[in-house]
Scaffold this motif. Structure first.
Motif, short mmCIF file in Angstrom:
data_model
loop_
_atom_site.label_atom_id
_atom_site.label_comp_id
_atom_site.label_asym_id
_atom_site.label_seq_id
_atom_site.Cartn_x
_atom_site.Cartn_y
_atom_site.Cartn_z
N GLU A 411 -14.46 22.03 -44.24
CA GLU A 411 -14.71 20.73 -44.85
C GLU A 411 -14.25 20.70 -46.30
O GLU A 411 -14.11 21.74 -46.94
N SER A 477 -14.63 18.78 -36.81
CA SER A 477 -14.41 17.81 -37.89
C SER A 477 -13.19 18.19 -38.71
O SER A 477 -13.07 17.81 -39.88
N GLN A 546 -17.36 9.46 -37.87
CA GLN A 546 -16.62 10.43 -37.07
C GLN A 546 -17.30 10.62 -35.72
O GLN A 546 -18.51 10.69 -35.63
#
Length: 755
Positions: A411, A477, A546
């Motif tokens: 991330e 992600s 998301q």
């Protein structure tokens, strides 16, 4: 203020500690008197009782919830008729008493492993017995023996695992080839470092028509560990427990038994091996046009080193190319597809920082001979891009197959780190910054714009520090640094358990079945700590919600647990490796006490600056009290220390000259002293020999006091900086220091011990 909470005790070497709260709130300070009844890593229930003089919440332990069975490693001492062990990890804070008859075969001064039999109490030290004798402190490899036990790294395979490995065949059998594509005539080759012993991956490339244009067919063949390590088997359980191989200078603790890691699974030259293949069509612009996975049997046609391949690509008519003339064309094809993939990397805006990694060169006795920069050439980058391509295809295949699995997720920076980075870039006059919702390309643009600057290394380091650590998770992600929407690890199943799981999932999708995670051992303390840390993260809302690739079912929760376990053990391996490297560097620098070197500031903190030496790539601390006779204030935004009177600044990238003043082997710490312009060499030499101003000898007790100050906790170091007198101690200052220390000693409950 009286609310109770649970957390884990984190001891500090000066006797105080903290409680790391489970709820993610700020750590709670524990003074030395509170630490006497608890141990580092204890799980406790505590409450905040007051604010200390620095405004920190100070706590009191009300209950010990759990005391993990953790061995304590230290040196056995015999003082005044009493046997005790001084812990090697100073965060434990107290020596362990050993009753007569509980020392086993250990001798005075040896390094031992202690098992506690009685916990510490407010007015009593912990008691234990010697469980294992590791040997003398100077024995070759002792630092590794200490680290694997200190960090709980599994280093012995179970008897069932070894028996299972022994029963495996020595080579590929005809029956093993059934249902596999025969690639033995394809000239796949391995390209690795000179000291590599296990070979996970082999590559081959040839020109091919892609759509209506030109391109390449790139084959990445990966050792098929899953063909031999069955789900839930004894080897599988041991491999899961380790989760990764651990790399130390001169030694590797492998994830798999040697028969597999260096033999049956390793893609050794000129032998048949089972493999899983990612077969890709790459277009001229570097985009992966199509891919497929299949199990195969291969035959490695050559074992190349990075150095050799770089030499061949640099000169196709040189001596290296002449020795490998049959493979030169294949290597040139690999170079071509690499250049195309590199274009695509640039188009994505993936981060590509040039940082200096070091390699420790040891002699046969395990002592450091030298520390050298680890250079990356075109061959390293070629293999890296090929592996990235295979990993991306693996992630896409799992996502498209709608099968749970582990993604490698990275991330972007947290809001706090974004602010620090912005302030730093502004202070350094970079002229570029990052937006509120930064993309990887913004970081890469800054890296490109600053790569010719003399402080480029430090700017790139700050860019890296602003990012979060990557983890394994079933919830995809994306990977921020590589600028991929989905990414996983497929290419190293010999040394990484997540890669082995990815192979099993790919096989399940190919076979139109579903892979079920086995009942594996309960994750340990490292997993629990990481899980709590991850659970405490709260992501800021985004305009585009998301979607998770999989629903949070019971199955996905099991995958999440496996991901946390692998992520935590990856951290454990890194910490153990760093600990050993720090120990070796400290031992190495003991031979260079008093010597001067040029260096660069690599970090600024409230208590001083960390300096990395140019010639040795060793980092040490210049304590704030060594910076001069004024008050230095730490500017977090600019990441610098600034003198209030003179305005002198010490920031990342500042060049300094330092002298090696002290090495603490137990604490893995190196202290430097700033060498100022105009300071005479004779003056420095006298100071090193313990002579104060006007030629007055400094008392030994004063020297010890100075050393104790250098070992102080970061929080205490910054406090002392404001009142510390500059320069060497006078005789009177030394005397006062000695008296003060003696008085403090008398206040303590614990009798002094000799060292």
């Amino acid at each position: 203020m009286l609310d109770e909470f649970e957390g884990t005790v984190q001891g500090h070497r000066d006797g105080h500690g903290f409680v790391q709260r489970d709820d993610g709130e700020a750590d709670i300070y524990l003074p030395p008197n509170e630490m006497r009844a608890v141990l580092h890593k204890d799980r406790v229930k505590a409450r905040v009782v007051r604010q200390d003089r620095r405004g920190r919440p100070e706590g009191r332990v009300v209950e010990i919830v759990e005391r993990p069975e953790q061995p304590i490693i230290g040196r056995l001492l015999h003082e005044g008729g009493i046997w005790l062990v001084a812990p090697e990890d100073k965060r434990y804070g107290q020596d362990v008493l050993i009753p007569k008859g509980a020392t086993g075969p250990a001798k005075v001064g040896q390094v031992v492993v202690v098992q506690l039999t009685e916990p510490p109490a407010l007015f009593g030290q912990p008691v234990g017995r010697v469980k294992e004798v590791l040997g003398e402190i100077d024995d070759p490899g002792m630092e590794i023996e200490i680290a694997v036990r200190k960090y709980g790294v599994p280093h012995e395979f179970s008897a069932d695992c070894l028996a299972e490995a022994k029963a495996l065949p020595d080579k590929v059998r005809p029956a093993d080839k059934k249902g596999r594509i025969d690639l033995t005539d394809v000239p796949l080759v391995t390209i690795d470092g000179e000291d590599a012993r296990d070979f996970d991956d082999a590559v081959y490339c040839e020109p091919a028509k892609v759509g209506r244009g030109k391109g390449w067919r790139l084959l990445v063949a990966i050792a098929d560990v899953s063909a031999y390590v069955q789900t839930g088997s004894a080897i599988d359980i041991d491999a899961y427990d380790r989760a990764t191989s651990v790399y130390f200078p001169r030694r590797v603790i492998p994830m798999l038994p040697e028969k597999l890691s260096n033999g049956l699974c390793s893609l050794n030259p000129e032998v048949e091996r089972l493999c899983m293949v990612c077969d890709m069509l790459v277009a001229a612009d570097g985009e992966i046009y199509a891919y497929q996975f299949y199990p195969a049997v291969m035959f490695s046609h050559a074992r190349f080193t990075y150095t050799e391949v770089a030499a061949i690509l640099g000169n196709t008519r040189g001596p290296e190319a002449a020795k490998r003339k049959d493979r030169v064309k294949d290597l040139l094809n690999l170079a071509d597809v690499y250049k195309a993939l590199l274009k695509q990397r640039g188009k994505r805006g993936a981060v590509d920082f040039e940082t200096t990694e070091t390699q420790i060169i040891c002699d046969d006795a395990g002592r450091i001979e030298k520390i050298v920069p680890r250079t990356r050439n075109e061959a390293h980058r070629l293999i890296e891009e090929a592996m990235l391509a295979a990993n991306v295809c693996s992630a896409d295949f799992i996502a498209e197959g709608k099968h749970p699995g582990l993604f490698r997720v990275h991330e972007g920076p947290t809001p706090e780190k974004k602010e620090i980075l912005r302030g730093y870039l502004k202070a350094m006059g970079v002229g570029l910054s990052i937006t509120d919702d930064p993309r990887p390309g913004e970081f890469q643009a800054i890296a490109e714009a600053t790569k010719e600057r003399p402080d480029a290394q430090q700017i790139h380091t700050m860019l890296l520090r602003s990012m979060q650590q990557a983890i394994y998770t079933p919830i995809n992600s994306g990977h921020f640094g590589l600028a991929y929407e989905a990414y996983t690890h497929f290419t190293s199943p010999i040394r990484r358990y997540p890669d082995l799981l990815v192979h099993r999932v790919i096989k399940a999708i190919l076979g139109k079945t579903r892979y079920q995670l086995p009942m594996l051992p309960t994750p340990g303390e490292a997993h629990a700590k990481l899980a709590k840390r991850l659970a405490s993260r709260v992501k800021a809302p985004t305009t585009k919600p998301q979607k998770a690739t999989v629903a949070p079912t019971k199955e996905v929760l099991a995958w999440e647990a496996a991901g946390l376990h692998c992520s935590a053990n990856e951290r454990r391996a890194d910490e153990a490796s760093r600990d050993v490297e720090a120990w070796l560097k400290c031992k190495y620098m003991r031979e260079h006490l008093g010597e001067e070197y040029g260096g660069v500031v690599t970090a600024a903190t409230t208590f001083g600056i960390f300096v990395t030496l140019d010639a040795m790539y060793v980092e040490g601390l210049v304590h704030i009290t060594e910076l001069g006779g004024e008050y230095f204030k730490f500017d977090e935004m600019r990441q610098e220390l600034r003198g209030e009177r003179t305005g002198i600044r010490y920031a990342i990238g500042t060049r300094v000259r330092v002298q090696v003043s002290r090495v603490d082997l137990d604490g893995r710490k190196i202290d430097f002293r700033l060498v100022r312009e105009g300071e005479e060499l004779t003056s420095r030499a006298m100071k090193d020999k313990g002579v104060g101003s006007a030629g007055v000898p400094v008392k030994a007790s004063a020297k010890r006091s100075s050393r104790h100050k250098a070992e102080a906790a970061p929080e205490q170091r910054s406090d002392r900086a404001a009142t510390a007198a500059p320069g060497p101690q006078s005789a009177m200052q030394a005397f006062k220091s000695a008296v003060k220390k003696a008085a403090n000693k008398m206040k303590g409950r614990k009798p002094p011990r000799r060292t």
